[in-house]
Scaffold this active site. Structure first.
Site, PDB file in Angstrom:
ATOM      1  N   TYR A 104       0.844  -1.198   0.000  1.00 30.68           N
ATOM      2  CA  TYR A 104       0.000   0.000   0.000  1.00 30.68           C
ATOM      3  C   TYR A 104       0.873   1.239   0.000  1.00 30.68           C
ATOM      4  O   TYR A 104       1.739   1.410   0.876  1.00 30.68           O
ATOM      5  CB  TYR A 104      -0.900   0.005   1.230  1.00 30.68           C
ATOM      6  CG  TYR A 104      -1.683   1.286   1.429  1.00 30.68           C
ATOM      7  CD1 TYR A 104      -2.564   1.746   0.455  1.00 30.68           C
ATOM      8  CD2 TYR A 104      -1.542   2.048   2.593  1.00 30.68           C
ATOM      9  CE1 TYR A 104      -3.279   2.916   0.629  1.00 30.68           C
ATOM     10  CE2 TYR A 104      -2.261   3.217   2.776  1.00 30.68           C
ATOM     11  CZ  TYR A 104      -3.124   3.647   1.789  1.00 30.68           C
ATOM     12  OH  TYR A 104      -3.825   4.813   1.965  1.00 30.68           O
ATOM     13  N   ASP A 158       0.237  15.577   5.881  1.00 28.72           N
ATOM     14  CA  ASP A 158      -0.676  15.205   4.803  1.00 28.72           C
ATOM     15  C   ASP A 158      -1.886  16.135   4.826  1.00 28.72           C
ATOM     16  O   ASP A 158      -2.944  15.808   5.365  1.00 28.72           O
ATOM     17  CB  ASP A 158      -1.096  13.743   4.995  1.00 28.72           C
ATOM     18  CG  ASP A 158      -2.012  13.240   3.902  1.00 28.72           C
ATOM     19  OD1 ASP A 158      -2.119  13.915   2.863  1.00 28.72           O
ATOM     20  OD2 ASP A 158      -2.625  12.170   4.090  1.00 28.72           O
ATOM     21  N   ASP A 211      -2.875   5.496  -2.699  1.00 25.79           N
ATOM     22  CA  ASP A 211      -3.719   6.612  -2.285  1.00 25.79           C
ATOM     23  C   ASP A 211      -3.801   7.608  -3.446  1.00 25.79           C
ATOM     24  O   ASP A 211      -2.774   8.047  -3.965  1.00 25.79           O
ATOM     25  CB  ASP A 211      -3.086   7.260  -1.051  1.00 25.79           C
ATOM     26  CG  ASP A 211      -3.943   8.335  -0.415  1.00 25.79           C
ATOM     27  OD1 ASP A 211      -4.896   8.805  -1.046  1.00 25.79           O
ATOM     28  OD2 ASP A 211      -3.635   8.719   0.729  1.00 25.79           O
ATOM     29  N   ASP A 221      -5.966  10.346  -3.075  1.00 23.00           N
ATOM     30  CA  ASP A 221      -6.553  11.534  -2.450  1.00 23.00           C
ATOM     31  C   ASP A 221      -7.984  11.783  -2.952  1.00 23.00           C
ATOM     32  O   ASP A 221      -8.791  10.878  -2.951  1.00 23.00           O
ATOM     33  CB  ASP A 221      -5.633  12.736  -2.670  1.00 23.00           C
ATOM     34  CG  ASP A 221      -4.290  12.552  -1.976  1.00 23.00           C
ATOM     35  OD1 ASP A 221      -4.280  12.089  -0.819  1.00 23.00           O
ATOM     36  OD2 ASP A 221      -3.250  12.853  -2.584  1.00 23.00           O
ATOM     37  N   HIS A 234      -7.560   4.342  -4.079  1.00 25.94           N
ATOM     38  CA  HIS A 234      -8.754   4.838  -3.404  1.00 25.94           C
ATOM     39  C   HIS A 234      -8.837   6.347  -3.578  1.00 25.94           C
ATOM     40  O   HIS A 234      -7.828   7.055  -3.568  1.00 25.94           O
ATOM     41  CB  HIS A 234      -8.815   4.422  -1.928  1.00 25.94           C
ATOM     42  CG  HIS A 234      -7.751   4.944  -1.022  1.00 25.94           C
ATOM     43  ND1 HIS A 234      -7.715   6.242  -0.583  1.00 25.94           N
ATOM     44  CD2 HIS A 234      -6.692   4.321  -0.440  1.00 25.94           C
ATOM     45  CE1 HIS A 234      -6.684   6.403   0.238  1.00 25.94           C
ATOM     46  NE2 HIS A 234      -6.040   5.256   0.331  1.00 25.94           N
ATOM     47  N   GLU A 262     -11.359   9.792  -2.336  1.00 31.05           N
ATOM     48  CA  GLU A 262     -12.182  10.155  -1.179  1.00 31.05           C
ATOM     49  C   GLU A 262     -13.051  11.363  -1.486  1.00 31.05           C
ATOM     50  O   GLU A 262     -12.825  12.079  -2.475  1.00 31.05           O
ATOM     51  CB  GLU A 262     -11.275  10.450   0.013  1.00 31.05           C
ATOM     52  CG  GLU A 262     -10.420  11.677  -0.175  1.00 31.05           C
ATOM     53  CD  GLU A 262      -9.126  11.650   0.635  1.00 31.05           C
ATOM     54  OE1 GLU A 262      -8.758  12.725   1.149  1.00 31.05           O
ATOM     55  OE2 GLU A 262      -8.496  10.593   0.735  1.00 31.05           O
ATOM     56  N   CYS A 269      -5.314  14.480   6.140  1.00 31.88           N
ATOM     57  CA  CYS A 269      -5.265  13.100   6.614  1.00 31.88           C
ATOM     58  C   CYS A 269      -6.590  12.756   7.287  1.00 31.88           C
ATOM     59  O   CYS A 269      -7.158  13.567   8.034  1.00 31.88           O
ATOM     60  CB  CYS A 269      -4.112  12.929   7.596  1.00 31.88           C
ATOM     61  SG  CYS A 269      -4.178  11.401   8.566  1.00 31.88           S
ATOM     62  N   ARG A 302     -13.718   5.983  -0.845  1.00 30.91           N
ATOM     63  CA  ARG A 302     -13.562   6.300   0.575  1.00 30.91           C
ATOM     64  C   ARG A 302     -14.456   7.484   0.938  1.00 30.91           C
ATOM     65  O   ARG A 302     -14.526   8.475   0.209  1.00 30.91           O
ATOM     66  CB  ARG A 302     -12.089   6.640   0.857  1.00 30.91           C
ATOM     67  CG  ARG A 302     -11.850   7.252   2.233  1.00 30.91           C
ATOM     68  CD  ARG A 302     -10.375   7.452   2.465  1.00 30.91           C
ATOM     69  NE  ARG A 302     -10.108   8.653   3.250  1.00 30.91           N
ATOM     70  CZ  ARG A 302      -8.892   9.051   3.624  1.00 30.91           C
ATOM     71  NH1 ARG A 302      -7.826   8.356   3.285  1.00 30.91           N
ATOM     72  NH2 ARG A 302      -8.743  10.169   4.318  1.00 30.91           N
ATOM     73  N   GLU A 345     -13.906   5.860   6.453  1.00 28.94           N
ATOM     74  CA  GLU A 345     -12.727   6.294   7.196  1.00 28.94           C
ATOM     75  C   GLU A 345     -13.060   6.852   8.578  1.00 28.94           C
ATOM     76  O   GLU A 345     -14.102   7.485   8.791  1.00 28.94           O
ATOM     77  CB  GLU A 345     -11.989   7.364   6.373  1.00 28.94           C
ATOM     78  CG  GLU A 345     -10.803   8.028   7.045  1.00 28.94           C
ATOM     79  CD  GLU A 345      -9.638   7.096   7.332  1.00 28.94           C
ATOM     80  OE1 GLU A 345      -9.856   6.054   7.977  1.00 28.94           O
ATOM     81  OE2 GLU A 345      -8.502   7.440   6.944  1.00 28.94           O
ATOM     82  N   ASN A 368      -8.917   0.687   7.972  1.00 28.70           N
ATOM     83  CA  ASN A 368      -7.678   1.460   8.076  1.00 28.70           C
ATOM     84  C   ASN A 368      -7.155   1.372   9.511  1.00 28.70           C
ATOM     85  O   ASN A 368      -7.648   2.055  10.404  1.00 28.70           O
ATOM     86  CB  ASN A 368      -7.936   2.921   7.684  1.00 28.70           C
ATOM     87  CG  ASN A 368      -6.647   3.687   7.462  1.00 28.70           C
ATOM     88  OD1 ASN A 368      -5.577   3.105   7.304  1.00 28.70           O
ATOM     89  ND2 ASN A 368      -6.732   4.999   7.440  1.00 28.70           N
TER      90      ASN A 368
END
Length: 297
Positions: free
Chosen positions: A48, A63, A90, A92, A117, A119, A127, A162, A192, A215
């Site tokens: 990942y 982040d 990731d 974002d 993923h 989001e 983050c 996400r 999340e 997660n």
């Protein structure tokens, strides 16, 4: 280990096959190609690429949406090229609206990763376990998911939707959003920053049979759960995003403190991997052999 010259593994198909099994897939987070090779050496089946770690390693900052799509994709490409394992990255927020998501999906596919993923946060994102998040309207994210599904060239490329709505709108809204993203074509769901055992169990029950991401954010808002419990609840993918980042930070601090105190690393070098051991690990024998084969040695 990955070869400098060799056939690419069909990462998306392999990732889908792993996620279809009954056992959860554990994917440690890495922020560079060396970390990916260590994950592979340790026997894991998936790597990942953490956005938190990528931001920390590339620019030494938190982040909070500071990296561009091209910077993230470049890191994903280097990580994927170093290993023969499927890589989840990731992505974002998808770096813009639904049109931007189309390019994002194709750039990550071209980089070789098996899945991403995206989001539903407002850009610039934060983050998922930080305060101050905001989310876009659910309809906006639905359009992004639909665009991502149509954009992928390989139908096996895994799209994980996400939602960060738990912190902003509550768990009911997060669940409602996740249903909408699933209906829009997401292959897996990532709710999340759940904040209690009850919320974790509720999400697991709500989406029984759907590939769900847990997660295991080290020190984050979500209560830690052991592997057996996550298996019982039906989670398919367990991300451990920053264990390697935190471990590397601690190790480097300790070594640097010793060098600062002594003036040299003489008192710690015996506890470190040997020079020859390390160069073997990162592929020097293979490079030397290829050099002889192609007259570059």
């Amino acid at each position: 280990m990955a070869k400098l010259i060799g056939e690419d593994v069909d990462g998306p198909a392999r990732l889908r096959e792993l996620l279809s099994r009954g056992e959860p897939v554990v994917a440690p987070g890495v922020y560079d190609a060396l970390g990916a090779r260590l994950v592979e050496e340790a026997g894991f089946g998936v790597v990942y690429m953490t956005g938190f770690g990528t931001t920390a390693s590339l620019i030494g900052r938190p982040d909070v949406g500071l990296l561009t799509m091209s910077e993230m994709v470049g890191n994903a490409r280097r990580i994927d090229s170093a290993v023969e394992l499927p890589v989840i990255a990731d992505a974002d927020t998808g770096y813009g609206n639904a049109l931007n998501v189309i390019r994002t999906v194709r750039e990550y596919e071209t980089a070789g990763v098996a899945g991403i993923h995206i989001e539903d946060q407002v850009a610039p994102k934060r983050c998922g376990h930080m305060e101050g998040k905001q989310v876009v309207p659910a309809e906006t994210m639905v359009d992004k998911v639909r665009a991502a599904v149509q954009a992928r060239r390989n139908p096996d490329f895994v799209l994980i939707a996400r939602t960060d709505a738990r912190a902003v709108e509550g768990v009911d809204a997060a669940i409602e959003r996740a249903h909408r993203y699933l209906d829009a074509g997401a292959d897996a769901l990532f709710v999340e920053a759940l904040q209690s055992d009850e919320e974790i169990e509720r999400v697991a029950a709500e989406f029984a049979g759907v590939p769900l991401v847990f997660n295991w954010a080290e020190g984050g808002k979500t209560p830690p759960k052991d592997f057996d419990r996550l298996r019982q609840l039906g989670f398919r993918l367990i991300l451990c995003p920053i264990s390697t980042l935190l471990a590397a930070t601690r190790a480097m601090r300790e070594v640097l403190a010793r060098i600062a105190a002594d003036g040299t690393p003489a008192r710690v070098v015996a506890d470190l991997p040997g020079f020859g051991e390390f160069t073997d690990f990162i592929g020097l024998p293979e490079v030397n052999e290829l050099g002889k084969q192609f007259g570059a040695g």
